[in-house]
Design a protein around this motif. Structure first.
Motif, PDB file in Angstrom:
ATOM      1  N   SER A 252      36.591  42.623 -22.799  1.00  0.00           N
ATOM      2  CA  SER A 252      36.123  43.619 -21.818  1.00  0.00           C
ATOM      3  C   SER A 252      35.034  43.031 -20.929  1.00  0.00           C
ATOM      4  CB  SER A 252      35.595  44.864 -22.530  1.00  0.00           C
ATOM      5  OG  SER A 252      36.639  45.549 -23.179  1.00  0.00           O
ATOM      6  N   TYR A 253      34.155  42.244 -21.515  1.00  0.00           N
ATOM      7  CA  TYR A 253      33.111  41.555 -20.764  1.00  0.00           C
ATOM      8  C   TYR A 253      33.756  40.687 -19.685  1.00  0.00           C
ATOM      9  CZ  TYR A 253      29.175  38.294 -20.007  1.00  0.00           C
ATOM     10  OH  TYR A 253      28.189  37.514 -19.454  1.00  0.00           O
ATOM     11  N   GLN A 254      34.766  39.925 -20.066  1.00  0.00           N
ATOM     12  CA  GLN A 254      35.449  39.053 -19.118  1.00  0.00           C
ATOM     13  C   GLN A 254      36.152  39.842 -18.017  1.00  0.00           C
ATOM     14  OE1 GLN A 254      33.769  36.034 -20.050  1.00  0.00           O
ATOM     15  NE2 GLN A 254      35.472  35.643 -18.716  1.00  0.00           N
ATOM     16  N   ILE A 255      36.833  40.903 -18.416  1.00  0.00           N
ATOM     17  CA  ILE A 255      37.521  41.734 -17.423  1.00  0.00           C
ATOM     18  C   ILE A 255      36.503  42.319 -16.447  1.00  0.00           C
ATOM     19  CG2 ILE A 255      38.868  43.839 -17.078  1.00  0.00           C
ATOM     20  CD1 ILE A 255      40.072  43.291 -19.926  1.00  0.00           C
ATOM     21  N   GLY A 256      35.385  42.791 -16.973  1.00  0.00           N
ATOM     22  CA  GLY A 256      34.360  43.385 -16.125  1.00  0.00           C
ATOM     23  C   GLY A 256      33.790  42.419 -15.107  1.00  0.00           C
TER      24      GLY A 256
ATOM     25  N   LYS B 276      22.453  44.805 -19.921  1.00  0.00           N
ATOM     26  CA  LYS B 276      22.946  45.453 -21.149  1.00  0.00           C
ATOM     27  C   LYS B 276      23.729  46.722 -20.804  1.00  0.00           C
ATOM     28  CE  LYS B 276      20.973  45.336 -25.698  1.00  0.00           C
ATOM     29  NZ  LYS B 276      19.830  45.554 -26.555  1.00  0.00           N
ATOM     30  N   GLY B 277      23.199  47.498 -19.878  1.00  0.00           N
ATOM     31  CA  GLY B 277      23.885  48.705 -19.432  1.00  0.00           C
ATOM     32  C   GLY B 277      25.201  48.385 -18.748  1.00  0.00           C
ATOM     33  N   LEU B 278      25.202  47.319 -17.951  1.00  0.00           N
ATOM     34  CA  LEU B 278      26.430  46.892 -17.285  1.00  0.00           C
ATOM     35  C   LEU B 278      27.479  46.492 -18.307  1.00  0.00           C
ATOM     36  CD1 LEU B 278      27.931  46.174 -14.628  1.00  0.00           C
ATOM     37  CD2 LEU B 278      26.897  43.897 -14.806  1.00  0.00           C
ATOM     38  N   TYR B 279      27.078  45.697 -19.296  1.00  0.00           N
ATOM     39  CA  TYR B 279      28.026  45.273 -20.327  1.00  0.00           C
ATOM     40  C   TYR B 279      28.593  46.481 -21.063  1.00  0.00           C
ATOM     41  CZ  TYR B 279      25.627  40.790 -19.631  1.00  0.00           C
ATOM     42  OH  TYR B 279      25.072  39.668 -19.092  1.00  0.00           O
ATOM     43  N   GLN B 280      27.729  47.436 -21.380  1.00  0.00           N
ATOM     44  CA  GLN B 280      28.195  48.636 -22.069  1.00  0.00           C
ATOM     45  C   GLN B 280      29.204  49.385 -21.206  1.00  0.00           C
ATOM     46  OE1 GLN B 280      27.486  49.481 -25.383  1.00  0.00           O
ATOM     47  NE2 GLN B 280      29.240  50.804 -24.966  1.00  0.00           N
ATOM     48  N   SER B 281      28.987  49.386 -19.895  1.00  0.00           N
ATOM     49  CA  SER B 281      29.948  50.049 -19.002  1.00  0.00           C
ATOM     50  C   SER B 281      31.302  49.351 -19.050  1.00  0.00           C
ATOM     51  CB  SER B 281      29.417  50.129 -17.566  1.00  0.00           C
ATOM     52  OG  SER B 281      29.500  48.885 -16.903  1.00  0.00           O
ATOM     53  N   PHE B 282      31.294  48.021 -19.187  1.00  0.00           N
ATOM     54  CA  PHE B 282      32.554  47.285 -19.339  1.00  0.00           C
ATOM     55  C   PHE B 282      33.249  47.704 -20.628  1.00  0.00           C
ATOM     56  CE2 PHE B 282      30.555  43.302 -17.147  1.00  0.00           C
ATOM     57  CZ  PHE B 282      30.658  43.891 -15.901  1.00  0.00           C
ATOM     58  N   TYR B 283      32.482  47.754 -21.717  1.00  0.00           N
ATOM     59  CA  TYR B 283      33.070  48.116 -23.012  1.00  0.00           C
ATOM     60  C   TYR B 283      33.644  49.527 -22.949  1.00  0.00           C
ATOM     61  CZ  TYR B 283      29.868  44.325 -24.465  1.00  0.00           C
ATOM     62  OH  TYR B 283      29.162  43.156 -24.574  1.00  0.00           O
ATOM     63  N   ASP B 284      32.887  50.447 -22.344  1.00  0.00           N
ATOM     64  CA  ASP B 284      33.343  51.838 -22.227  1.00  0.00           C
ATOM     65  C   ASP B 284      34.601  51.935 -21.369  1.00  0.00           C
ATOM     66  OD1 ASP B 284      31.132  52.546 -23.752  1.00  0.00           O
ATOM     67  OD2 ASP B 284      29.981  53.289 -22.034  1.00  0.00           O
ATOM     68  N   GLN B 285      34.626  51.188 -20.281  1.00  0.00           N
ATOM     69  CA  GLN B 285      35.746  51.266 -19.344  1.00  0.00           C
ATOM     70  C   GLN B 285      37.046  50.716 -19.922  1.00  0.00           C
ATOM     71  OE1 GLN B 285      34.878  49.538 -15.527  1.00  0.00           O
ATOM     72  NE2 GLN B 285      36.874  50.067 -14.681  1.00  0.00           N
ATOM     73  N   TYR B 286      36.960  49.644 -20.707  1.00  0.00           N
ATOM     74  CA  TYR B 286      38.187  48.966 -21.146  1.00  0.00           C
ATOM     75  C   TYR B 286      38.524  49.148 -22.621  1.00  0.00           C
ATOM     76  CZ  TYR B 286      37.539  46.865 -16.588  1.00  0.00           C
ATOM     77  OH  TYR B 286      37.358  46.684 -15.245  1.00  0.00           O
ATOM     78  N   SER B 287      37.671  49.816 -23.398  1.00  0.00           N
ATOM     79  CA  SER B 287      37.912  49.931 -24.838  1.00  0.00           C
ATOM     80  C   SER B 287      39.131  50.777 -25.185  1.00  0.00           C
ATOM     81  CB  SER B 287      36.679  50.482 -25.555  1.00  0.00           C
ATOM     82  OG  SER B 287      36.459  51.825 -25.190  1.00  0.00           O
TER      83      SER B 287
ATOM     84  N   LEU C 243      36.446  45.556 -34.558  1.00  0.00           N
ATOM     85  CA  LEU C 243      35.748  45.144 -35.768  1.00  0.00           C
ATOM     86  C   LEU C 243      34.618  44.170 -35.422  1.00  0.00           C
ATOM     87  CD1 LEU C 243      35.761  45.353 -38.869  1.00  0.00           C
ATOM     88  CD2 LEU C 243      37.401  43.465 -38.884  1.00  0.00           C
ATOM     89  N   LEU C 244      33.394  44.541 -35.757  1.00  0.00           N
ATOM     90  CA  LEU C 244      32.224  43.704 -35.524  1.00  0.00           C
ATOM     91  C   LEU C 244      31.915  42.938 -36.804  1.00  0.00           C
ATOM     92  CD1 LEU C 244      30.137  43.025 -33.337  1.00  0.00           C
ATOM     93  CD2 LEU C 244      28.703  44.846 -34.255  1.00  0.00           C
ATOM     94  N   LYS C 245      31.698  41.650 -36.665  1.00  0.00           N
ATOM     95  CA  LYS C 245      31.407  40.787 -37.816  1.00  0.00           C
ATOM     96  C   LYS C 245      29.946  40.355 -37.791  1.00  0.00           C
ATOM     97  CE  LYS C 245      35.444  40.200 -39.740  1.00  0.00           C
ATOM     98  NZ  LYS C 245      35.655  40.271 -41.162  1.00  0.00           N
ATOM     99  N   PRO C 246      29.337  40.149 -38.951  1.00  0.00           N
ATOM    100  CA  PRO C 246      27.945  39.686 -39.011  1.00  0.00           C
ATOM    101  C   PRO C 246      27.784  38.354 -38.272  1.00  0.00           C
ATOM    102  CG  PRO C 246      28.729  40.306 -41.198  1.00  0.00           C
ATOM    103  CD  PRO C 246      29.913  40.343 -40.283  1.00  0.00           C
ATOM    104  N   GLY C 247      26.709  38.250 -37.483  1.00  0.00           N
ATOM    105  CA  GLY C 247      26.428  37.021 -36.760  1.00  0.00           C
ATOM    106  C   GLY C 247      27.212  36.843 -35.481  1.00  0.00           C
ATOM    107  N   ILE C 248      28.047  37.815 -35.141  1.00  0.00           N
ATOM    108  CA  ILE C 248      28.843  37.759 -33.912  1.00  0.00           C
ATOM    109  C   ILE C 248      28.522  39.021 -33.125  1.00  0.00           C
ATOM    110  CG2 ILE C 248      31.174  37.617 -32.947  1.00  0.00           C
ATOM    111  CD1 ILE C 248      31.945  36.425 -35.781  1.00  0.00           C
ATOM    112  N   ASP C 249      28.090  38.847 -31.883  1.00  0.00           N
ATOM    113  CA  ASP C 249      27.543  39.996 -31.148  1.00  0.00           C
ATOM    114  C   ASP C 249      28.573  40.870 -30.443  1.00  0.00           C
ATOM    115  OD1 ASP C 249      28.126  38.215 -29.081  1.00  0.00           O
ATOM    116  OD2 ASP C 249      26.249  38.554 -28.023  1.00  0.00           O
ATOM    117  N   LYS C 250      29.843  40.476 -30.463  1.00  0.00           N
ATOM    118  CA  LYS C 250      30.866  41.276 -29.799  1.00  0.00           C
ATOM    119  C   LYS C 250      32.115  41.396 -30.668  1.00  0.00           C
ATOM    120  CE  LYS C 250      29.597  39.853 -25.109  1.00  0.00           C
ATOM    121  NZ  LYS C 250      28.324  39.313 -25.537  1.00  0.00           N
TER     122      LYS C 250
END
Length: 171
Positions: free
Chosen positions: A49-53, A84-95, A35-42
């Motif tokens: 996932s960012y941290q795990i990556g 940005k691409g790296l972060y997206q890869s983290f999200y894709d890998q761990y989501s 769930l994404l909330k307004p004003g919060i980017d993650k």
């Protein structure tokens, strides 16, 4: 930026900040993890996932160098101008992991990072240019790379999680 007098102080700060960060996931339901909330980017899942990556990359850089494998930072697939691409890869890998699984994975990596620090000598940890992967124009010592990928985001992302929970009304 925060500095450390020795490895014990660095380890203690990592443990403290990690535990506070991890506790922010208490009360977030599995069905809310994306769930994404307004004003919060993650979302909560992207946040962890960012941290795990990044912690996985830190451990991989060290492992590769110790095994004589050339390290390409931040990763072989991504350059510093495409984070940005790296972060997206983290999200894709761990989501696909549940939030509980993500938390366990990060906990495991934090234990590995602490063990790694405990086994490093002070010269490698605190003096610049001791690891090829850590040599940059800024001449950061290894401790600073560790701090920037553990303590610093744990503080910042903890605040994001608190804001996310407040927006949701669960705090």
């Amino acid at each position: 930026m925060q500095t450390y007098k020795d490895k014990a102080e660095l380890i203690e700060e990592i443990k403290t900040r990690y535990l506070l960060y991890d506790q922010e996931f208490n009360g977030i339901k599995e069905e809310e993890k994306n769930l994404l909330k307004p004003g919060i980017d993650k979302t909560p899942s992207q946040n962890i996932s960012y941290q795990i990556g990044w912690t996985a990359l830190l451990l991989q850089w060290e492992s590769n160098e110790k095994n004589g494998i050339e390290v390409k930072t931040p990763s072989p697939e991504y350059k510093w101008n495409n984070l940005k691409g790296l972060y997206q890869s983290f999200y894709d890998q761990y989501s696909s992991y549940s939030l509980a699984e993500q938390r366990k994975l990060l906990q495991k990596q934090m234990h590995e990072i602490i063990e790694w620090i405990e086994n490093l000598d002070n010269k490698i940890l605190f003096e610049p240019e001791q690891r090829k992967w850590a040599i940059t124009p800024a001449k950061w010592p290894v401790w600073k790379w560790i701090h920037m990928n553990t303590v610093a985001p744990f503080k910042n992302f903890r605040a994001q999680l608190r804001k996310w929970k407040k927006e949701k009304g669960t705090e």
